[in-house]
Design a protein around this motif. Structure first.
Motif, mmCIF file in Angstrom:
data_model
loop_
_atom_site.group_PDB
_atom_site.id
_atom_site.type_symbol
_atom_site.label_atom_id
_atom_site.label_comp_id
_atom_site.label_asym_id
_atom_site.label_seq_id
_atom_site.Cartn_x
_atom_site.Cartn_y
_atom_site.Cartn_z
ATOM 1 N N THR A 101 0.841 -1.201 0.000
ATOM 2 C CA THR A 101 0.000 0.000 0.000
ATOM 3 C C THR A 101 0.873 1.246 0.000
ATOM 4 N N PRO A 102 0.541 2.284 -0.796
ATOM 5 C CA PRO A 102 1.315 3.533 -0.756
ATOM 6 C C PRO A 102 1.368 4.102 0.660
ATOM 7 N N ASN A 130 1.775 9.321 -0.912
ATOM 8 C CA ASN A 130 1.366 8.176 -1.733
ATOM 9 C C ASN A 130 2.180 8.043 -3.021
ATOM 10 N N THR A 131 2.653 9.166 -3.550
ATOM 11 C CA THR A 131 3.284 9.145 -4.874
ATOM 12 C C THR A 131 4.790 9.385 -4.850
ATOM 13 N N PRO A 133 8.373 8.561 -4.737
ATOM 14 C CA PRO A 133 9.040 7.259 -4.833
ATOM 15 C C PRO A 133 10.275 7.151 -3.945
ATOM 16 N N THR A 225 6.422 -0.265 2.799
ATOM 17 C CA THR A 225 5.156 0.002 2.118
ATOM 18 C C THR A 225 5.467 -0.024 0.623
ATOM 19 N N ALA A 226 4.478 0.282 -0.196
ATOM 20 C CA ALA A 226 4.683 0.172 -1.640
ATOM 21 C C ALA A 226 5.761 1.115 -2.149
ATOM 22 N N ASN A 227 5.888 2.287 -1.540
ATOM 23 C CA ASN A 227 6.854 3.270 -2.051
ATOM 24 C C ASN A 227 7.788 3.833 -0.984
#
Length: 241
Positions: A101-102, A130-131, A133, A225-227
Motif C-alpha cells: 500500500t502507498p 502516496n506518490t 518514490p 510500504t509500496a513506495n
C-alpha cells in the motif's frame, strides 16, 4: 731398439678431427637444451615456495587465534523494535497489508498512527506520501503527539506552513535500511536530521525533537510500504529554524 710408431695416415687424422668436432657440437647442443629445462625447474620451485598469497596471509595468524569479526552484526531485514505490536495482526493496517500500500494510505490504516494521519490530511500531504518514490518516513506515534501537550496539537494543525514543515522534516530521501538510517540525512523539508546508532536501536537527540526534553527512539523500524520504508518514532521531530 724401440720401434717407431708409424705416423697417422692423413685420412685417419681427418676422421679423428671430425669426430672430436662432432663430439663438442653434441655437447653444446645438450647444454643448450638443458638450460630451458633448468630455468623451468627453478621457476617452478620459486612459484611453489612463494605459495598462494592467501595462504601466506593466513599463515601470519598465530595458531589458535580466531579471525577478527565485525564489531556489530547487521540488523536482519524486516520490521524490528519493541513497538511493532502497535500494528494490527491482520487486516487493514497490518504489516502484510501495508507492504503493498502507498505510504499515505498505509499510515492511515494503522490506529496508533491516527494523529499523524490527521496531520497529513490537514497539511494536504496525502498525495505526496502516496506518490513520492523511494523515501523513508519517520512516523510519530499517537503518544509522540500526546507528549506535546493538550494545546500544542490544535495550534500546530491550525498553522499550515508550520505543520507542513514539521511533517516534511520526517521524510528522508531513499529507502534506508537500519544501517543506512544511522547518519545525517536531507529531509523533504530541505533541512537535515541526524540519527545515532546502533542500527538495531536508532535514536534522535533531544534537541532535534519538538519537546526538546527526551531523545527520540524507534519503536518499530524497517517497515515496508509500496513506495517507502517506515520507522515509527516516539517523538515529534522539529525542523531547523
Amino acid at each position: 731398439m724401440l720401434a717407431r710408431s708409424a705416423p697417422p695416415h692423413p685420412e685417419q687424422e681427418e676422421t679423428t678431427v671430425k669426430a672430436a668436432r662432432l663430439s663438442r657440437a653434441t655437447a653444446r647442443l645438450a647444454v643448450a637444451a638443458a638450460v630451458p629445462l633448468l630455468l623451468a625447474g627453478l621457476t617452478s620451485c620459486s612459484s611453489d615456495d612463494a605459495g598462494d598469497p592467501a595462504d601466506a596471509a593466513g599463515s601470519s595468524t598465530p595458531e589458535g587465534t580466531a579471525a577478527p569479526t565485525s564489531s556489530s552484526a547487521p540488523v536482519a531485514a524486516g520490521p524490528f523494535g519493541p513497538g511493532c505490536g502497535l500494528f494490527p495482526v491482520e487486516g487493514p493496517g497490518s504489516l502484510a497489508a501495508i507492504a503493498t500500500t502507498p505510504a499515505g494510505a498505509a499510515i492511515s490504516g494503522v490506529p496508533e498512527l491516527g494523529t499523524l494521519t490527521q496531520a497529513v490530511i490537514a497539511a494536504n500531504l496525502v498525495d505526496v506520501l502516496n506518490t513520492r518514490p523511494e523515501v523513508t518516513v519517520l512516523a510519530p506515534s499517537n503518544a509522540a503527539f500526546d507528549a506535546l501537550g493538550p494545546d500544542a496539537l490544535p495550534a500546530l494543525l491550525a498553522d499550515a506552513p508550520r505543520l507542513t514543515a514539521v511533517l516534511t522534516h520526517h521524510v528522508l530521501n531513499g529507502r534506508l535500511t537500519p544501517e543506512q538510517l544511522v547518519g545525517e540525512h536531507t529531509t523533504l523539508n530541505g533541512d537535515s536530521v541526524t540519527v545515532s546508532g546502533p542500527a538495531d536501536a536508532p535514536t534522535v537527540t533531544a534537541e532535534q525533537t519538538v519537546p526538546g526534553t527526551a531523545a527520540g527512539a524507534v519503536l518499530c523500524g524497517d517497515v515496508p510500504t509500496a513506495n517507502a520504508t517506515v520507522y515509527v518514532v516516539d517523538q515529534v521531530l522539529t525542523p531547523a529554524g
